[in-house]
Design an enzyme around this catalytic site. Structure first.
Site, PDB file in Angstrom:
ATOM      1  N   VAL A 159     -98.737 -49.872  -1.009  1.00 26.85           N
ATOM      2  CA  VAL A 159     -98.886 -48.459  -0.060  1.00 26.85           C
ATOM      3  C   VAL A 159     -97.522 -48.627   0.950  1.00 26.85           C
ATOM      4  O   VAL A 159     -97.541 -49.899   1.489  1.00 26.85           O
ATOM      5  CB  VAL A 159    -100.019 -48.262   0.590  1.00 26.85           C
ATOM      6  CG1 VAL A 159     -99.873 -46.851   1.717  1.00 26.85           C
ATOM      7  CG2 VAL A 159    -101.280 -47.934  -0.305  1.00 26.85           C
ATOM      8  N   ASN A 179     -79.818 -60.496 -12.096  1.00 26.22           N
ATOM      9  CA  ASN A 179     -79.565 -60.868 -13.286  1.00 26.22           C
ATOM     10  C   ASN A 179     -77.932 -60.647 -13.551  1.00 26.22           C
ATOM     11  O   ASN A 179     -77.207 -61.052 -12.640  1.00 26.22           O
ATOM     12  CB  ASN A 179     -80.383 -60.531 -14.411  1.00 26.22           C
ATOM     13  CG  ASN A 179     -81.757 -61.057 -14.567  1.00 26.22           C
ATOM     14  OD1 ASN A 179     -81.709 -62.045 -13.912  1.00 26.22           O
ATOM     15  ND2 ASN A 179     -82.777 -60.117 -14.946  1.00 26.22           N
ATOM     16  N   GLY A 227     -92.502 -55.490   3.139  1.00 30.64           N
ATOM     17  CA  GLY A 227     -93.117 -55.417   4.239  1.00 30.64           C
ATOM     18  C   GLY A 227     -92.365 -55.955   5.605  1.00 30.64           C
ATOM     19  O   GLY A 227     -91.266 -56.646   5.480  1.00 30.64           O
TER      20      GLY A 227
END
Length: 561
Positions: free
Chosen positions: A300, A460, A511
């Site tokens: 979320v 990558n 976060g």
């Protein structure tokens, strides 16, 4: 003949005259006397406090040769979750001296699911270690030789050389696999030939070929199988790491920030104003394997403002690798209503002051035995039922402004259906559901299904030039670009500069916890402050998504039938 000193050396007068004549010719050839006279005349009216600093360091530096790459160094370092990754250092020859210019640290992306078996995790760790070891070898050996004497500001040429080198390695790997396959086939053929029942065995396939009885036919329409994951060549980190390091070196030598340097590479000129990407800040990470029932939601995310992020409800007992609270819920309504209540307690209203984005990670929900998505423990839905569920979800919770991976990429018809139903109400973003990065340029097709935009990750063998090209394709097709932070992030802040310079609409960083992620938010704040001070900030990322949506209009960015 008496010897005299010339530049500290004992020489005879004849030799001394010869050396003086050669020196005079050498300096005249380089126009040193003329330039000395010019700079002395120019500096006399000023007069600078540090005459020799102005004379040597500033004036004559513009006549020195441009820096060139003299050395690449690769080393194994540790990323934000303690896993090995690659660092690439760039050294250049600057004014006849070898100088370390910059370095880049690659982030990596894990394709191992949460419920992977221990042996699968161990195999992934071995493969990761081998890949980093190979990447270090590539950088210190082949790439070091190949890129030596290259102008670090020639990003296009550097990425072209890196791409060609990677293509050679891919072909080498294919050839090795072909030879190994031939050897296995020869060994199997030899075993069959030496077996006493070889004649009977040879006839068996023909007998099976014509049999039709016993074939299981499903009554329901079978779902498309999952496309295989994009193969990752061992050592490919070296390509992305070298490309990013060269871009940072080019910015350093050009004396501009990386975000302006990236914008210049993309647009061929420095834009007068820049719009910062809106951050998608992850506040909750919902484990798929938690005891709670809800499986539909993985992440979320909040769209600005970020005041709410500084007042998380309750103690953060468990922090995800994404830098947010790990939790679980029994229903979607329970999750959303709790977030709504948390916002209300801070005087903020969802849908007005800030918005939600939900990462569904639908590819992790599919039960292939049943051919349905498991959205709650024991609750399954077909792809068509998923579309109906999302339509109802957005109707009940209009503050959800973005859904990431609401379906697997294989469910193309349903992607079209959900875009037609919800395209004017929220962003429908493809992350794992996007077409493989390696195919984006060749196919000129951003996704196998309709979508509003794509999350691009710098991992990558991706090069800076490829990111520039891919975002240009997205811009041309009226899609939005989102630069996403991989699962296993490093402390390198370059992703933020790339997102700003490329004109990404969103920046998905995780976060507001864990140093490697917080550093990127701080970098975004620093860029905003710098642009504002220079009068080049068009839009602050603290603005709501409403203004970003209306810049595109209601339909034009979604039409991709």
């Amino acid at each position: 003949m008496e010897e005299e000193k010339f530049d500290g050396l004992l020489v005879c007068p004849v030799e001394r005259r010869r050396l003086r004549q050669e020196a005079a010719e050498y300096y005249r050839g380089l126009r040193v006397p003329e330039r000395m006279e010019e700079v002395l005349n120019a500096l006399f009216p000023l007069p600078p406090q540090d005459l020799y600093g102005e004379l040597v360091a500033n004036y004559f530096s513009k006549f020195s040769k441009a820096p060139v790459i003299c050395k690449l160094v690769g080393r194994k370092v540790i990323d934000g979750v303690g896993e090995p990754t690659l660092e690439v250092e760039i050294y250049c020859t600057v004014k006849n001296y070898e100088k370390r210019i910059c370095s880049s640290v690659m982030a990596t992306h894990s394709q191992i699911p949460e419920n992977a078996l221990p042996e699968t995790i161990e195999a992934d760790e071995r493969e990761r270690n081998e890949s980093v070891y190979t990447a270090v070898e590539w950088v210190c050996d082949s790439l070091n030789t190949m890129l030596r004497d290259l102008d670090p500001t020639d990003q296009c040429q550097a990425d072209k050389m890196l791409g060609e080198y990677f293509a050679e390695k891919v072909e080498e790997r294919k050839e090795i696999e072909r030879q190994e396959k031939e050897m296995r086939e020869e060994e199997e053929s030899a075993k069959v030939t030496t077996s006493p029942a070889s004649a009977h065995s040879a006839a068996t396939p023909k007998q099976k070929k014509g049999r039709k009885s016993g074939k299981k036919v499903s009554e329901d329409t079978p779902i498309p199988p999952a496309e295989p994951a994009e193969p990752v060549l061992c050592g490919s980190l070296a390509i992305g790491g070298a490309s990013l390091a060269i871009a940072k070196a080019g910015a350093t030598i050009s004396r501009v920030p990386l975000y302006l340097y990236t914008a210049l590479l993309k647009h061929k000129e420095t834009p007068k104003e820049i719009t910062l990407p809106l951050p998608m800040v992850t506040v909750l990470y919902c484990e798929k394997n938690s005891p709670t029932k809800l499986k539909l939601v993985k992440e979320v995310m909040l769209i600005p403002p970020v005041e709410l992020l500084l007042h998380q409800p309750g103690p953060l007992k468990r922090i995800s690798h994404l830098g947010c609270l790990i939790t679980g819920y029994d229903s979607l309504e329970q999750l959303l209503l709790q977030l709504q209540a948390a916002c209300n307690s801070l005087g903020l209203e969802l849908g007005t002051d800030l918005y939600l984005a939900i990462n569904c990670a639908a590819h992790e929900l599919m039960d292939y035995d049943k051919g349905k998505y498991e959205i709650l423990t024991g609750t399954f839905k077909t792809p068509d039922e998923m579309v109906a569920m999302y339509v109802e979800m957005i109707k009940n919770f209009p503050f959800i402004t973005a859904l990431i991976d609401p379906l697997r990429k294989e469910d193309r018809d349903q992607w079209s259906s959900i875009c037609r139903a919800l395209g004017s109400k929220c962003f429908l973003i493809a992350e794992d559901a996007a077409t493989q990065i390696s195919k984006l340029k060749t196919d000129q097709n951003i996704n196998t299904a309709m979508c509003s935009g794509v999350v691009l990750k710098y991992i990558n063998q991706t090069t800076v030039s490829e990111l520039i090209e891919l975002t240009a394709i997205l811009d041309g097709q009226k899609h939005i670009s989102i630069l996403g932070s991989p699962d296993r992030e490093s402390s390198d802040e370059s992703l933020v500069d790339l997102a700003v310079g490329l004109g990404a609409r969103f920046l998905k960083l995780g976060g507001l916890s864990r140093g490697e992620r917080v550093a990127k938010y701080n970098r975004l704040l620093a860029i905003e402050e710098e642009l504002a001070a220079n009068g080049a900030l068009r839009t602050s990322f603290f603005l709501t998504l409403f203004s970003a949506c209306h810049e595109y209009g209601h339909k034009d960015w979604r039409e991709n039938d």
